[in-house]
Structures are given as structure tokens and as C-alpha cells.
Design an enzyme around this catalytic site. Structure first.
Site, mmCIF file in Angstrom:
data_model
loop_
_atom_site.group_PDB
_atom_site.id
_atom_site.type_symbol
_atom_site.label_atom_id
_atom_site.label_comp_id
_atom_site.label_asym_id
_atom_site.label_seq_id
_atom_site.Cartn_x
_atom_site.Cartn_y
_atom_site.Cartn_z
ATOM 1 C CD GLU A 118 -18.625 -9.212 3.581
ATOM 2 O OE1 GLU A 118 -18.277 -10.377 3.303
ATOM 3 O OE2 GLU A 118 -17.979 -8.464 4.339
ATOM 4 C CD GLU A 142 -18.894 -7.557 8.243
ATOM 5 O OE1 GLU A 142 -17.773 -8.021 7.910
ATOM 6 O OE2 GLU A 142 -19.944 -8.206 8.136
#
Length: 862
Positions: A269, A519
Site C-alpha cells: 500500500e 488483501e
């Protein structure tokens, strides 16, 4: 499926039987079967050293300033035998893929260039253990909002003073929200940290600054030079070198590359910082991973706060209908500055870390003021569009193209020095499309690995009757956010499936590669933790029905026409109800020690709570230990478990949460490719449609192709979970039945045994054999597993071994039309009865006595 090559596209060496290709938009085994890789992130706990969850303040700063602590023991304890139990459980749930969480801090916490080789060697040992259980792994260089010491995870402490920052002043300046210092450093109450507020750190000064320096310091902070390098090159070179050292260690092990470790994810991220910001006096809608909750300063206001100047900023909350501005709040640092004092580096040399800072880089002053962005005395923003355009060029910044991509190229080059055939898992900033990357960088070995969460459920901690197409809103598909609203569960499920389909289509920018959602998951502490019995006098204790609905909506979206690979966030061996995953009050672990049932929990030391001197505040917990002799010490799955679980079903459900949502049937290997996957968890009905073309004929071991027009040499393999399809005799016949049906209709009864069977059970029937050939396959015997199945196939034949159904059918001959085949699988006698429709069978005290466990690491995200 185009014929898989017999040699590596990178090295030219002949591919082994366990080699996995990335071709035609799929993972493909060396015979030519399409693979689905599904599993979990192991583990959210690995963001911090063992026994140092994020809420513990004692020693937090001191240990870091002295060189940090070892991460040996994260994610699994290799000493007490519990690693085998956790991995056996994950394998029994049908998972075949692990995203392995490792932080930069774990590798280089002692200082620049000082590597923790003990941790690297420990990591090799854990990876070998994962290999024993047939898992494929990709490494995850994990970070959240930069570092544990800026409210998240990832980078070592010394990177903060390297940027001229004093992190001890983050809380006073609100440059970052630090869990152990919440709400204030002098009056801490870490248990009151609001859900997901940690992610607002992306909108605060520390993360905004450091990510801008990391990706674009050369262009936007040319004065920031230490040891003769711009801070961008200094940070990136250390980060890449540290990950490269671990990659070297894994390669040197000699038995992990390609057979177990498939490749590396890019930085978890990543964040654009302030790159592309239109006006520093205003908020931005360009960054996609910034949540507004609590105080929300603009960049200009955060600059002033960082220099100790009081500011009145917007205040936001996040309710059932999303974020809303609730007013304003004044933040007053009272002169405390985020920036390190000049006295910390006598003669521009750091006495602990050893770097030499260029004299042009003045400590104790905001670096953006030093670059003429604003004036400290007046607070005036002289260049509100400073980060909008590339310096020296008459064009706007494209953060991912201009700055993320060059970093990716440098990182990939270093990883492939250690692991030439590494699959590069490409992960741009959240919800952003990947940039175009040259094939000379990807070399035919690539996977697109975006993340997806149902944001409304994640932040509100509630399963709502409405939702929204968040991806569509962020990508400007709607004239108004109201147009993106979805009403009702059917519409929500359809929308999430469409959003995942759009993410899957993004891979076309990179090429014909597979997509794996790195995720995806849902929180388990919904509605004030009512599932833990914390509300309504314990009325909802054990009721994970809403969590099941939310998680099934997301994982169902990965099924359907998408047929996606994924790794669920997360599995934490030390998850507990009070502190969740042990990080920023996140609580997404599929399993928890506090959800284990019955007397089996008493066989473990669950740890002692640690409170402050007054006894009022909980500071942490001591890591629990396993009592008795460690089980499965040699890793052999042919051995039996000690007493404590009555049977395989007992073992797989004990401690699991919303297990029926994530433990779901899916095709692990397909001759041809999945066209559609459907699973109804309430009815226990699974349907798979496969498309088979003449070019899908398999390649045999002698590199020739299996001729079309006859039965394939290898079968399509489907994981069939005992969780949904257990035969009654597996569950026991002694006494008692449950009376609640999962869908309100008739269903087969589930016999109950109130007594505990002290005999050992054998795990081998529930551990699926590796789909991909492996030298360790002898450790995974294919014993019979008691399943109650009703199977219909449109063509071919099938057989069941353990939790694996093998299905053979014909491949069309060259020149023939493509074929479509369908298999439907139901539970014979109808679905099992469950109390809350959440996956843990229940019929009152008798069933709780029946479902129990005895082997866990105990109570020691994203």
C-alpha cells in the site's frame, strides 16, 4: 491455454515439475492446468516484535532509540510445536497460498546497514515449514503509514531522524496518531483508539512528508542530503538493500525458490505523499487511501502544526452513511515541533546512527519552509501548487508513472539478482491503476496484486443494508456519490463482484498476467464487539452471522465470473478479543484464541495481563505458552494430534470465526479454465463451469502434449471442505441434535457428543495434497475423509480423496469447438444445521463441550 513453455522465460533453464507459469491471464502449472491460489496473510502480528503489540508504551521509544528489537518468533513459534498446528489448520481450510508479511524494521532495526541475520535465518526456517505443508508463498514487504513509530508499521526507527524528524513529538503536533500514546502522551487510553483512525496518518504531516521524500526527494527536496545522497536515494537504497539481503538468504537456502517462494510483492500500500497536490491550502481528492476521521488538517495547517503553531482544523466522523464534517477543533502543540533539534547532531553527525547531514539541511526547521514552500514566521503558503508540477518541466506530476515505477524497477532488479525467476507481484497505491511497465522488466513473470476491502463495513464496523460502489466513486464514474449507493444485500454483493471484476481488468495494462487480491477481509469486532458477548448481557456471544455475511459478500465476489486468486487479511496466532490483531485495534484475524471452546483452552497458559502501577490501565499481555509436550515436532502430517479435538471437524472449527464464509470449495487446478464459480453457503451447494479448448491439452512429463479428443491425463481438482460437507458419522452419533436450520428450512441434523474423546486424531485426511507436484508430497497422504456428497457432472468421471475431488473429462481435438463442462456438488441430506449460521455448530452447552481445542500458541493489520 497456450502451451506452457518447457524453459524459463528469464533463464532459459528447463522448468521443474513444480514450476508455476504466469500466462494467458492465469497461474498455470507445468502440465498446463489453470491454478487458483487462495490463502491468507501470515501474519498481521508480524508488524511488531513478539510480545510488543502496538498498544504497549513501556519501552516503546527507548528500545527503538537503542537499536530496536528482534522479530524472531514472528509470525510463528518454531519452538513449542504450535507452528505445525497453525499451518495444519490453514491447510485443512483448503488454503494453498500465503502472503508472508515481513517489515523493513525486522531486517535493519539496529541501524543503517546493520542487518538482523538471525531473523533472516529464522524466516528461512518458517518458510521451510510452510513448504512442508504444501504452501506456495510470496513475500510481502509490509508497511502502513511508514513505520510503527509513525502510527503504523514497516520502516525502522532510524529512518525518522534520518528525515530530520523527532517522532517523540508526533502526538503533540498531531503529525501522526500513535496507538500507545492515544489520546495524549500524558494520559493514555490505547483501548479507546477509534476504528481505522490509524489510516488518517496518511493525511498527516509525518506520512505526507516521508513518502514525498522517499519517492521524489531528488525533485522536491534537493537540499535534503545525508552521507552525500539525497534522502530519496538514501532511503530507497537502504530499503531495497535490506529486502535484497533477505532474498539472498532465501536463495542461499537452496530448497525454497519456485518450489515454495514464488516471488515478491512490491511495497505494501504505497502512498503518493503530497505528489500531485493542487493546492496545499485545501484538501485533495486525488489520494485514494486517506480517511477523514477526527482532526483533518490541510497540508498547510500540518506544516504550521509541525512547527509548534496552533491551528483550528476541520473535524470529521465516520458513521453509517460515510464520512461527514462535524465541526472544527483547535490543535495546539504549544511550541513543540515535529522537527529534530540542531543539538541532536553535533557537527552535523548523528552520534548514534553515524550519518553526516549536509549543512544546507537545517535541523529544527520544516524542510518545506527551507525549500520556499511556505514562510514559518507568517504561516503564508508561497507555493500552494509546489507539488503539482515536475520541477523544471511544464507538466503535472503523475505520481505513479513518474516516481513509483522507477522505484519498482530498481526493487525488481535487486530481487531478481537473488531469485531470477521471481514472479513480481505489482501493487500500486490503493485503488489506483498500475502504470504501463515494459516487458523487459516483467519478463513474463508477473501478477497484479491490488487490495480490496468493503470500506463502509471496515470503518463503520457494521454490516449495513446499503453500501456504495467505492471504486467507481474514486475513479469518477458517478456525477454524485449518491448515484453509487447500493440498497439491499443482493445489490451489494453484485456491486462488490463488479468492483473486483474492474480491478481484474486493470491487469490488461501490464499484459496477459494473473490477478491476485493481496488483501481482502472483514472486521470481526462489529457492533461494539457484540459477538464476544460484550453487549446485551452476552446475548450475541459466538454470533458471527453478520461477519459471515460481510466476508461471504467479498469472497463470493472473487468467485462468479472473476475466478480470482486472493490472500485474506489475516491469520494471527495470537489474536484475542480485547486487542484483536494486536495492532491499532484492528481485528480481522480468521482465528482467535478467545474463540476456542471448552476445557481445551485450560491446557494453555493464556498469558497474564500487565497493568500500570495504579492497576487501572491495561498496558499489555505476556505472550502465552503451550503447556505440555510440543506436537508434530518433525512436521510430519502422518502423525496424530494429542487429545483435545474430537475429530477433524472439531479441529478446523475450534477458534475459527465466520469459518463457513472463508472455508469454501474452489477449484485448485483446472484442465482448461474456470468460466464461473458459484457457492451458496446456506444451501451448501457448489457449481463450477469450466471452458476447455483444444489448446488446453496437457503437456506430459516428456514435454509432449496430451492429444485432444480423449480424457485428460491429469484431473481438475476441487477442494471440498469438511466444514460444509461433513458426513454425520464424522460428527458423531452419540446423542443430541441441533434444531436451527441455516436457511430457515429443512436441513440434516448434526449429531452431538457431549463427551470428550481422549483418543488422538489423524490430520492427514483433512490436509489436501499439494495440487502442484512437490518433493514433499509424501508428507501429505491422501486418506479418506468422511464427506456427504451428492455430485452431478455433465461429462467425465470423478473420485474423492480426502477433501479433494478429482474430475476427469475430455479435451476437444484440434479443430473442434470449445467445450463447456459443469459439476454440481451438494451435501447429501441437505446443509448442516448451525445456530447462528456463522459456521461453528452449536446446540447449547452440549455442543460447546464437544467443540474444543488444546493446541494453540495463545494470546501473545493491514
Amino acid at each position: 491455454m497456450p502451451a506452457v513453455p518447457s524453459v524459463s522465460p528469464i533463464t532459459g533453464a528447463e522448468t521443474s515439475e513444480y514450476y508455476i507459469h504466469t500466462t494467458d491471464g492465469n497461474f498455470v502449472d507445468n502440465a498446463g492446468r489453470t491454478l487458483l491460489l487462495r490463502g491468507v496473510n501470515l501474519s498481521g502480528s508480524a508488524k511488531a516484535p513478539v510480545g510488543k503489540p502496538s498498544y504497549v508504551l513501556e519501552g516503546f521509544w527507548e528500545a527503538a532509540e537503542n537499536g530496536g528489537e528482534s522479530f524472531v518468533g514472528q509470525p510463528l513459534n518454531l519452538e513449542d510445536g504450535s507452528a505445525d498446528v497453525h499451518l495444519a489448520r490453514l491447510r485443512g481450510w483448503g488454503f494453498n497460498m500465503l502472503r508472508y508479511v515481513v517489515t523493513w524494521e525486522a531486517l535493519e532495526h539496529a541501524g543503517p546497514g546493520k542487518y538482523d541475520y538471525d531473523f533472516m535465518d529464522y524466516t528461512v526456517q518458517v518458510l521451510r515449514k510452510c513448504k512442508e505443508y504444501g504452501f506456495k508463498v510470496f513475500m510481502d514487504p509490509h508497511q502502513d503509514v511508514w513505520s510503527r513509530f509513525s502510527g503504523g508499521s514497516g520502516a525502522p526507527y532510524w529512518t525518522l531522524p534520518a528525515c530530520g524528524i523527532n517522532p517523540r513529538n508526533f502526538t503533540a503536533t498531531e503529525a501522526a496518531i500513535i496507538h500507545p500514546e492515544y489520546p495524549t502522551a500524558s494520559d493514555t487510553d490505547p483501548a479507546s483508539l477509534p476504528a481505522m483512525i490509524w489510516s488518517t496518518n496518511y493525511g498527516r504531516l509525518a506520512s505526507r512528508t516521508i513518502f514525498t521524500l522517499f519517492f521524489a526527494g531528488n525533485d522536491f527536496a534537493p537540499k535534503c542530503v545525508i552521507d552525500g545522497q539525497n534522502i530519496q536515494d538514501y532511503l530507497q537504497s537502504h530499503y531495497i538493500a535490506a529486502m535484497g539481503e533477505l532474498a539472498d538468504r532465501i536463495a542461499d537456502a537452496g530448497d525454497l525458490l519456485d518450489e515454495c517462494v514464488l516471488g515478491w510483492d512490491t511495497m505494501n500500500e504505497p502512498f503518493e505523499g503530497m505528489l500531485g497536490w493542487v493546492d496545499l491550502n485545501k484538501s485533495s481528492d486525488r489520494q485514494t487511501n486517506m480517511l477523514k476521521k477526527g482532526s483533518a488538517p490541510t497540508p498547510a495547517q500540518s506544516f504550521r502544526l509541525g512547527m509548534g503553531q496552533a491551528q483550528t482544523v476541520e473535524k470529521w466522523d465516520f458513521g453509517s452513511f460515510g464520512p461527514k464534517k462535524t465541526g472544527k477543533v483547535t490543535v495546539d502543540p504549544k511550541g513543540t515541533k515535529m522537527w529534530a533539534e540542531l543539538s541532536t547532531e553535533p557537527d552535523n553527525v548523528h552520534p548514534k546512527w553515524g550519518w553526516k547531514r549536509d549543512p544546507e539541511w537545517k535541523l529544527s526547521e520544516c524542510i518545506w519552509a527551507q525549500h520556499g514552500v511556505w514562510d514559518i514566521e507568517t504561516g503564508y503558503i508561497a507555493q500552494p501548487d509546489y507539488f503539482l508540477r515536475v520541477p523544471g518541466e511544464d507538466r503535472e506530476v503523475e505520481a505513479i508513472e513518474d516516481y513509483w515505477r522507477p522505484h519498482f524497477q530498481a526493487f525488481a532488479k535487486r530481487i531478481r539478482q537473488a531469485h531470477p525467476d521471481a514472479i513480481l507481484f505489482v501493487q500500486p497505491p490503493v485503488f489506483a491503476q498500475p502504470p504501463s511497465i515494459e516487458q523487459e522488466d516483467l519478463k513474463g513473470r508477473c501478477c497484479y496484486s491490488p487490495h480490496y476491502y468493503d470500506g463502509l463495513t471496515l470503518v463503520s464496523r457494521h454490516w449495513n443494508w446499503f453500501n456504495a460502489d467505492a471504486l467507481g466513486v474514486l475513479r469518477g464514474r458517478y456525477s454524485s456519490p449518491l448515484a453509487a449507493v447500493k440498497i439491499g444485500e443482493s445489490a451489494i454483493r453484485k456491486s462488490i463482484q463488479e468492483q473486483l471484476g474492474e480491478l481484474k481488468r486493470d491487469v490488461d495494462i501490464l499484459g496477459p498476467y494473473p490477478t491476485l487480491i493481496g488483501e481482502i477481509g472483514t472486521p470481526f469486532d462489529m457492533d461494539a464487539k457484540k459477538s464476544y458477548g460484550w453487549t446485551d448481557n452476552g446475548k450475541y456471544l459466538g454470533d458471527y452471522s453478520n461477519q459471515q455475511k460481510a466476508l461471504d459478500a467479498s469472497l463470493n465476489a472473487a468467485d462468479g465470473p472473476n475466478s480470482l486468486n486472493y490472500t485474506v487479511w489475516t491469520y494471527c496466532p495470537d489474536s484475542c478479543h480485547e486487542w484483536g490483531d494486536g495492532w491499532n485495534m484492528e481485528d480481522l484475524s480468521l482465528w482467535s484464541t478467545d474463540d476456542m471452546k471448552g476445557a481445551g483452552r485450560e491446557e494453555f497458559s493464556m498469558g497474564e495481563h500487565v497493568r500500570d502501577s495504579s492497576g487501572d490501565k491495561l498496558l499489555g499481555s505476556r505472550t502465552p505458552t503451550l503447556r505440555g509436550n510440543p506436537p508434530l515436532t518433525d512436521g510430519s502430517l502422518g502423525k496424530s494430534l494429542p487429545s483435545g479435538w474430537r475429530n477433524q471437524y472439531d479441529f478446523l472449527t475450534d477458534g475459527a470465526r465466520a469459518v463457513r464464509a472463508f472455508c469454501r470449495p474452489f477449484p485448485t487446478a483446472v484442465v482448461g479454465a474456470p468460466k464461473r464459480i458459484d457457492f451458496n453457503i446456506a444451501k451448501a451447494e457448489f457449481k463450477l463451469v469450466v471452458r476447455v479448448r483444444p489448446e488446453d491439452a496437457l503437456r506430459t512429463s516428456d514435454s509432449s502434449s496430451t492429444l485432444g479428443g480423449k480424457e485428460s491425463a491429469l484431473p481438475t481438482e476441487i477442494y471440498i471442505p469438511v466444514i460444509h460437507f461433513a458426513d454425520e458419522k464424522l460428527l458423531g452419533q452419540e446423542e443430541g441434535t441441533n434444531t436451527a436450520s441455516s436457511d430457515g428450512g429443512e436441513a440434516a441434523s448434526v449429531p452431538i457428543s457431549p463427551s470428550r474423546n481422549a483418543s488422538t486424531i489423524n490430520l492427514s485426511p483433512i490436509i489436501p495434497p499439494p495440487t502442484i507436484a512437490s518433493s514433499t508430497s509424501t508428507l501429505l497422504p491422501q486418506a479418506s475423509c468422511d464427506l456427504a456428497l451428492s455430485v452431478e457432472v455433465s461429462s467425465g468421471r470423478y473420485e474423492v480423496q480426502g477433501q479433494t475431488l478429482k474430475w476427469w473429462y475430455s479435451v476437444p481435438s484440434e479443430g473442434e469447438e470449445d467445450a463447456e463442462y459443469t459439476i454440481s456438488i451438494k451435501r447429501a441430506g441437505g446443509p448442516m444445521k448451525v445456530k447462528y449460521d456463522e459456521g461453528v455448530l452449536s446446540a447449547g452447552a452440549g455442543m460447546w463441550e464437544w467443540i474444543r481445542g488444546s493446541l494453540c500458541q495463545g494470546c501473545t493489520i493491514m
